[in-house]
Each structure stands twice: as structure tokens, then as C-alpha cells.
Scaffold this motif. Structure first.
Motif, mmCIF file in Angstrom:
data_model
loop_
_atom_site.group_PDB
_atom_site.id
_atom_site.type_symbol
_atom_site.label_atom_id
_atom_site.label_comp_id
_atom_site.label_asym_id
_atom_site.label_seq_id
_atom_site.Cartn_x
_atom_site.Cartn_y
_atom_site.Cartn_z
ATOM 1 N N LEU A 1 0.819 -1.212 0.000
ATOM 2 C CA LEU A 1 0.000 0.000 0.000
ATOM 3 C C LEU A 1 0.855 1.266 0.000
ATOM 4 O O LEU A 1 0.428 2.310 -0.494
ATOM 5 C CB LEU A 1 -0.925 0.004 1.214
ATOM 6 N N SER A 2 2.051 1.176 0.546
ATOM 7 C CA SER A 2 2.912 2.366 0.620
ATOM 8 C C SER A 2 3.344 2.851 -0.761
ATOM 9 O O SER A 2 3.831 3.973 -0.900
ATOM 10 C CB SER A 2 4.142 2.069 1.476
ATOM 11 N N ASP A 3 3.177 2.015 -1.792
ATOM 12 C CA ASP A 3 3.530 2.430 -3.164
ATOM 13 C C ASP A 3 2.520 3.425 -3.739
ATOM 14 O O ASP A 3 2.838 4.172 -4.668
ATOM 15 C CB ASP A 3 3.592 1.213 -4.094
ATOM 16 N N LEU A 4 1.302 3.427 -3.216
ATOM 17 C CA LEU A 4 0.210 4.198 -3.828
ATOM 18 C C LEU A 4 0.242 5.640 -3.320
ATOM 19 O O LEU A 4 -0.573 6.054 -2.500
ATOM 20 C CB LEU A 4 -1.126 3.528 -3.517
ATOM 21 N N VAL A 5 1.158 6.410 -3.835
ATOM 22 C CA VAL A 5 1.483 7.722 -3.278
ATOM 23 C C VAL A 5 0.366 8.747 -3.439
ATOM 24 O O VAL A 5 0.339 9.749 -2.720
ATOM 25 C CB VAL A 5 2.789 8.263 -3.910
ATOM 26 N N ASN A 6 -0.568 8.514 -4.384
ATOM 27 C CA ASN A 6 -1.663 9.466 -4.586
ATOM 28 C C ASN A 6 -2.982 8.982 -3.997
ATOM 29 O O ASN A 6 -4.035 9.587 -4.238
ATOM 30 C CB ASN A 6 -1.840 9.747 -6.082
ATOM 31 N N LEU A 7 -2.941 7.926 -3.206
ATOM 32 C CA LEU A 7 -4.159 7.355 -2.637
ATOM 33 C C LEU A 7 -4.803 8.322 -1.647
ATOM 34 O O LEU A 7 -4.143 8.861 -0.764
ATOM 35 C CB LEU A 7 -3.837 6.036 -1.932
ATOM 36 N N GLU A 8 -6.119 8.540 -1.806
ATOM 37 C CA GLU A 8 -6.871 9.426 -0.908
ATOM 38 C C GLU A 8 -7.909 8.672 -0.087
ATOM 39 O O GLU A 8 -8.198 9.063 1.044
ATOM 40 C CB GLU A 8 -7.570 10.526 -1.724
ATOM 41 N N TYR A 9 -8.469 7.595 -0.645
ATOM 42 C CA TYR A 9 -9.525 6.850 0.043
ATOM 43 C C TYR A 9 -9.199 5.363 -0.003
ATOM 44 O O TYR A 9 -8.995 4.797 -1.079
ATOM 45 C CB TYR A 9 -10.883 7.110 -0.622
ATOM 46 N N LEU A 10 -9.173 4.759 1.172
ATOM 47 C CA LEU A 10 -8.880 3.328 1.283
ATOM 48 C C LEU A 10 -9.945 2.662 2.133
ATOM 49 O O LEU A 10 -10.247 3.120 3.244
ATOM 50 C CB LEU A 10 -7.506 3.112 1.924
ATOM 51 N N THR A 11 -10.528 1.579 1.617
ATOM 52 C CA THR A 11 -11.461 0.760 2.378
ATOM 53 C C THR A 11 -10.922 -0.662 2.449
ATOM 54 O O THR A 11 -10.583 -1.251 1.410
ATOM 55 C CB THR A 11 -12.854 0.730 1.732
#
Length: 327
Positions: free
Chosen positions: A225-235
Motif C-alpha cells: 500500500l505504501s507504493d500508492l502515493v496518490n491514494l486518498e480513500y482506502l477501504t
């Protein structure tokens, strides 16, 4: 006599919804869900039917919801988002052909097929349909989905929602290669996604993915998950090995706005939540089971915890009393 006269005056001066200007009536219709417009509103009179069918702005942000057997009734030229309810592949294919004959331009499409192996013929026709050249949002059930290469035919696809996806690693990697521009990806009840697949996904979608839902994953590490640098919403839903190390893998995601955990099991390490690095991220806990002392927060308690400042979560969230000393 005066009473009768007053009643007559009131009757003569009364207004009905038919007296409203067309622009006001259309504005009211924008607050009505698309399925109600189709099932109720357009059947009131010819004027309202004309509005529902022909006004382009009315369908700008609405889904049209249809049973596949309604294909003969479909004549909504301006509709751009369509949800077809549970149906047979043949009915769905007929509906797609009807969209082509009406020169529709569909940007959002949900396919209601639920039986194994039914989706391939539908995706094949979508890939050859002129109505789906600008498709941005696609939702389907992926049981026994075979031809992942078809996803290359939707270059503008930004949001993908798949349930019951069961692919071997090579099939999953091919699927991700074909959807490298996704900003939203929801994988629901996709229990066979391995760590290798998740890591490949996070690498390929590193710069584009903003909204991710993962449901039913069983893996011991979520460091990908740490690769997803533009992630704003995680479920995260029904992740049996989600723990504090999984939280720490989010520490560098500075754009993260909301983390939602549903139906997850925590062990003793949940007591160490206080080092979690965020003070502005919203944390939503729903249907959570905490094992020590048998404490539970479950759906039947009607308790959803929204935490805007982790340091104050004991006050805001109303956690069970034996957690308070750890906050």
C-alpha cells in the motif's frame, strides 16, 4: 353565501404543479433518482415523459436503472450512465445493441450478470460497440472471467468495480496491465488475490490510483500500500490479518483523507493505535471485532466511529471503557 364565494375564489386562484414554469419543474426533477424518473415520473403524463426522455441536463449525473426485459421501452438518447439489473447474457447483449441503434454514448455501465462465465460475451460486445468508446466507469461480477485482454478496448476507463473475481496470478497481472490508468478500483470478495498480485497492482497504479477498496484479502503483509502515493480513500473489508504494521504501511501516504475498516479482526496490537501518524485523516471503523476481553464493536450496535483527530479518538469515538487507558 360568503363561504361558498370564498371557496370558489380559492379554487379559481389555486395553483398546481402543472402551473410551474418548465425550468422549475425540471429543476425539481434533478433531485429525483433516475430509477424513480423512469418508473414513476415519466408515466404521469406526456409532458413529463418528454422531459425525462429528452432533457440532456437531467441525466448528467444520474443512473438509469433497467431490467433487461425493458429493452423494447428504451429510447433515452441522452442517458450516459446505465445499470442493467440481473438478467441473462442474451438479454444484456440485446440491450447493448439497442444502445447502439439509438447512438447512445455511455460513460458508466453496470452489468447485473451473476452466473459463472457470463461476463466474457458481454465485455466482447462492449469492446466492439460504438456506444462504449468513451466508457469511464464499469462494474461487473467476475466469476470465471476468462478474457482479460478485452480491457484494453476501454482506454478511457477510470473506475472499475469487480466482485467475486477469481483469477490466477498471470490472469490478474494481465488484467492490471490492461487497466493502467485507473483512478478508482474496488475488488469485492476477491479472496484469491495474492501478495504478488497486490504488489504488482500497486506498482502499476502507483501514480493514478486515488480510491481503493480491497475486500476479503488474506495476506500477512500490506506493505504494498505504501507504493500508492496518490491514494486518498482506502477501504479494507474482511481482512483477517490486518494489524498495526498494516497501518504503518500508510505512513508515507500524505494525500490520504479517509481509511475505512469494516469487518476486520484486531488482536492486542490494536491497543497500540496511538502511534498512528495521522491527525487529519478520518478513520471509520465499522463492524469491528477486538479479541481481547471479548470486546466487540459490531454492526448491530449501530456504532460507526469517525475520528478526525487520532489523539482525541477516545472522546470522539466513545470506545469501550477498557480501551480508554490506551488513548
Amino acid at each position: 353565501f360568503r363561504a361558498n364565494s370564498t371557496m370558489e375564489e380559492l379554487t379559481q386562484n389555486s395553483k398546481t404543479i402543472e402551473d410551474l414554469p418548465d425550468e422549475i419543474l425540471l429543476h425539481i426533477f434533478t433531485y429525483i433518482p433516475g430509477n424513480m424518473l423512469i418508473q414513476k415520473v415519466m408515466n404521469v403524463c406526456e409532458k413529463w415523459r418528454s422531459f425525462v426522455k429528452e432533457d440532456k441536463c437531467l441525466w448528467r449525473n444520474k443512473w438509469g436503472v433497467f431490467a433487461a426485459e425493458d429493452v423494447d421501452k428504451f429510447d433515452f438518447v441522452h442517458m450516459t450512465a446505465i445499470r442493467i439489473l440481473s438478467s441473462s447474457p442474451g438479454q444484456t447483449l440485446t440491450f447493448i445493441a439497442k444502445l447502439d441503434s439509438n447512438n447512445c454514448k455511455i460513460k458508466k455501465f453496470h452489468v447485473g450478470l451473476i452466473s459463472p462465465g457470463e461476463i466474457d460475451d458481454v465485455l466482447d460486445q462492449l469492446s466492439r460497440s460504438s456506444s462504449f468508446e468513451d466508457l469511464e466507469h464499469l462494474s461487473f461480477c467476475g466469476i470465471l472471467w476468462k478474457n482479460q485482454n478485452l480491457m484494453k478496448c476501454f482506454p478511457k476507463l477510470k473506475a472499475l468495480f469487480i466482485s467475486n473475481l477469481y483469477l490466477h496470478d498471470d490472469g490478474f497481472l494481465l488484467f492490471i496491465d490492461c487497466c493502467a490508468a485507473l483512478s478508482t478500483l474496488h475488488l469485492v470478495r476477491c479472496t484469491n488475490v495474492t501478495y504478488r498480485c497486490a504488489k504488482y497492482m500497486s506498482t502499476k497504479l502507483r501514480d493514478t490510483l486515488v480510491n481503493l477498496r480491497i475486500d476479503g484479502l488474506y495476506m500477512y503483509s500490506y506493505d504494498w500500500l505504501s507504493d500508492l502515493v496518490n491514494l486518498e480513500y482506502l477501504t479494507v473489508d474482511d481482512a483477517r490479518y490486518w494489524n498495526m504494521d498494516s497501518f504503518h504501511s500508510l505512513a508515507d501516504l500524505r494525500k490520504l483523507k479517509c481509511v475505512t475498516l469494516e469487518d476486520c479482526v484486531f488482536h492486542n496490537d490494536f491497543l497500540e493505535m496511538h502511534p498512528f501518524p495521522y491527525t487529519s485523516t478520518t478513520i471509520v471503523l465499522n463492524d469491528i471485532v477486538y479479541l481481547e476481553h471479548g470486546a466487540q464493536i459490531r454492526e448491530e450496535n449501530h456504532l460507526t466511529i469517525c475520528i478526525n483527530d487520532v489523539k482525541k479518538r477516545s472522546i470522539i469515538a466513545g470506545l469501550p471503557s477498557h480501551w480508554m487507558k490506551y488513548t
